[in-house]
Enzyme design. Sequence first.
Site, PDB file in Angstrom:
ATOM      1  CE  LYS A  51      -4.372  -1.550   0.585  1.00  0.00           C
ATOM      2  NZ  LYS A  51      -5.547  -1.122  -0.193  1.00  0.00           N
ATOM      3  CG  ASN A  78      -1.659  -3.611   5.579  1.00  0.00           C
ATOM      4  OD1 ASN A  78      -1.164  -3.482   6.698  1.00  0.00           O
ATOM      5  ND2 ASN A  78      -1.799  -4.795   5.000  1.00  0.00           N
ATOM      6  N   GLY A 176     -10.342  -4.523  -2.518  1.00  0.00           N
ATOM      7  CA  GLY A 176     -11.121  -3.568  -3.297  1.00  0.00           C
ATOM      8  C   GLY A 176     -10.698  -3.492  -4.749  1.00  0.00           C
ATOM      9  CD  GLU A 200     -13.011 -12.465  -4.251  1.00  0.00           C
ATOM     10  OE1 GLU A 200     -13.010 -11.341  -3.722  1.00  0.00           O
ATOM     11  OE2 GLU A 200     -13.819 -12.790  -5.144  1.00  0.00           O
ATOM     12  CB  ALA A 204     -14.514 -11.838   1.459  1.00  0.00           C
ATOM     13  CB  SER A 301      -0.254  -8.052  -0.824  1.00  0.00           C
ATOM     14  OG  SER A 301      -1.167  -8.725   0.020  1.00  0.00           O
TER      15      SER A 301
END
Length: 316
Positions: A51, A78, A176, A200, A204, A301
Amino acid sequence: MTVTEVTISDVRAAAERIAGYVVRTPLLPAPWAPGDLWLKAESLQPMGAFKLRGATNAVHLLDPSVRSRGLLSHSSGNHGQAIAWAAREVGIPATIVMPAAAATIKVEAVRALGADVVLVPNDERESTVDALRLERGAAVIHPFDDVRVISGQGTLALEILDDLSEIDTVLVPVGGGGLISGVGVAVKAVSPSTRVIGVEPELAADARESLSSGRLISWDPSLTYRTIADGTRAPQLGKITFPLIQETVDEIVTVTEEEILAAVATTIRRARLVAEPSGVLSVAAYLADPGRFGRSVAVLSGGNIDSGVLKHALTV
């Protein structure tokens, strides 16, 4: 909207803009895994996640007169840390609206970086940001549905493609959609034959459902909050990220909670890298079916894991 919302030129410009502010993270082989797996270790960014790329790009694109009024955003963790880090680097205040259920380690980290934290029920995050914006006149940087953020996130794909040739698949966690849409733009422009596959949690899976149905689908937070992967609990993709995903992403797959926890433990024990549940989704997908992906890069990530979750992952 089409892929022209964000172009490879935007991503390359972002790479030049953020150089010196973010780490060019290593691409590490994973000889312990079956097949041919490499790990893009974004967990080694100074605030622990990819991020920082998007936040830094967005902050540096703001007009100084706007930037001086401070920054506002909402985040499960994050992105908030990334905005707090970038704001501190340029000497401006930041306020992050976070869900009351956010991991304690992430809330404390945002505060430690000098930002103010406002804790609210999850469904009041955006409305609280809007109210604070009207009150303060501060600049708002969305956690994923922002072309500046998306362009910044895509810079990690340029590094991957520079470090490794003939990649069959890049596996990318999906929340997102800011990361995978930026990666998709970069990969399809530079190496169009390389597949971009999102990952994912089953609990979710709004992005998979949206991509397969061809329309933006939202999941109720009561459903998405069941997953341990807190960075993927956004109820839907963004109005900018979804068209980009439709244009550049080949497929979205899902993993179970058990596979996520197992991947956290495996990544720690075998790769010697600490990854949070959201950050390790791509590894979980690869290990669940390594034969289908060919030479693969899994984007690791983030590494900001709650101590309780870490203990649980290492004991199950």
